[in-house]
Structure formats: structure tokens, C-alpha cells
Scaffold this motif. Structure first.
Motif, PDB file in Angstrom:
ATOM      1  N   VAL A   5      45.962 -53.512  42.922  1.00 31.00           N
ATOM      2  CA  VAL A   5      45.278 -53.283  44.192  1.00 31.00           C
ATOM      3  C   VAL A   5      44.351 -54.481  44.608  1.00 31.00           C
ATOM      4  CG1 VAL A   5      43.889 -51.638  45.495  1.00 31.00           C
ATOM      5  CG2 VAL A   5      45.528 -50.469  43.939  1.00 31.00           C
TER       6      VAL A   5
ATOM      7  N   VAL B  96      53.328 -39.767  37.098  1.00 33.97           N
ATOM      8  CA  VAL B  96      52.604 -40.696  37.691  1.00 33.97           C
ATOM      9  C   VAL B  96      52.701 -40.985  39.292  1.00 33.97           C
ATOM     10  CG1 VAL B  96      52.367 -43.371  37.843  1.00 33.97           C
ATOM     11  CG2 VAL B  96      53.064 -42.303  35.767  1.00 33.97           C
ATOM     12  N   VAL B  97      51.508 -40.802  40.044  1.00 31.78           N
ATOM     13  CA  VAL B  97      51.616 -40.710  41.508  1.00 31.78           C
ATOM     14  C   VAL B  97      51.356 -42.142  41.906  1.00 31.78           C
ATOM     15  CG1 VAL B  97      49.902 -40.057  43.334  1.00 31.78           C
ATOM     16  CG2 VAL B  97      50.206 -38.629  41.356  1.00 31.78           C
ATOM     17  N   ARG B  98      50.721 -43.131  41.069  1.00 33.58           N
ATOM     18  CA  ARG B  98      50.674 -44.500  41.676  1.00 33.58           C
ATOM     19  C   ARG B  98      50.279 -45.461  40.506  1.00 33.58           C
ATOM     20  NH1 ARG B  98      47.216 -47.010  46.801  1.00 33.58           N
ATOM     21  NH2 ARG B  98      48.013 -49.183  46.306  1.00 33.58           N
ATOM     22  N   ALA B  99      50.905 -46.587  40.362  1.00 33.95           N
ATOM     23  CA  ALA B  99      50.311 -47.329  39.156  1.00 33.95           C
ATOM     24  C   ALA B  99      50.601 -48.739  39.757  1.00 33.95           C
ATOM     25  CB  ALA B  99      51.132 -47.078  37.979  1.00 33.95           C
ATOM     26  N   GLY B 100      49.673 -49.700  39.572  1.00 33.92           N
ATOM     27  CA  GLY B 100      49.855 -50.971  40.077  1.00 33.92           C
ATOM     28  C   GLY B 100      48.735 -51.728  40.190  1.00 33.92           C
TER      29      GLY B 100
ATOM     30  N   VAL C 136      45.657 -46.649  38.502  1.00 34.37           N
ATOM     31  CA  VAL C 136      46.502 -45.820  37.756  1.00 34.37           C
ATOM     32  C   VAL C 136      46.145 -44.372  38.233  1.00 34.37           C
ATOM     33  CG1 VAL C 136      47.706 -44.683  35.567  1.00 34.37           C
ATOM     34  CG2 VAL C 136      47.192 -47.090  35.915  1.00 34.37           C
ATOM     35  N   ARG C 137      46.953 -43.788  39.008  1.00 35.20           N
ATOM     36  CA  ARG C 137      46.721 -42.083  39.326  1.00 35.20           C
ATOM     37  C   ARG C 137      47.603 -41.313  38.588  1.00 35.20           C
ATOM     38  NH1 ARG C 137      46.504 -39.568  45.023  1.00 35.20           N
ATOM     39  NH2 ARG C 137      45.419 -37.544  44.506  1.00 35.20           N
TER      40      ARG C 137
END
Length: 50
Positions: free
Chosen positions: A23, A17-21, A44-45
Motif C-alpha cells: 500500500v 485473508v481479506v487483503r494482502a499486498g 495484511v488483513r
């Protein structure tokens, strides 16, 4: 849908998981005199590790 929902669906996959949240993005007016407002998107990236 939330980032946690998406990550739950990806359980067991070989992913980092690079980024999750959430925006924020601005939604301009476009319907008469409605002011611009904030919309919240799920981001989600992930990167495949295998």
C-alpha cells in the motif's frame, strides 16, 4: 518484509485473508527542503475463521 512473508508465518492458522499486498502512502517533507515522497507499506488483513 512482504505480505507473502507474513502470510507464510500464518500458515496453518484458521484465517481468511481479506487483503494482502503493498500500500502506498505519501510521506510529507519534514527535513528541510526534501520533497514529499511515496513510502510502501506491507498490509495484511485477516479474519479468524474458527
Amino acid at each position: 518484509m512482504t505480505a507473502d512473508d507474513v502470510l507464510g508465518d500464518l500458515t496453518g492458522e484458521d484465517l481468511e485473508v481479506v487483503r494482502a499486498g503493498r500500500v502506498a502512502r505519501t510521506v510529507d517533507d519534514g527535513h528541510g527542503e526534501e520533497p514529499a515522497r511515496t513510502a510502501w507499506d506491507c498490509l495484511v488483513r485477516v479474519v479468524r475463521t474458527a
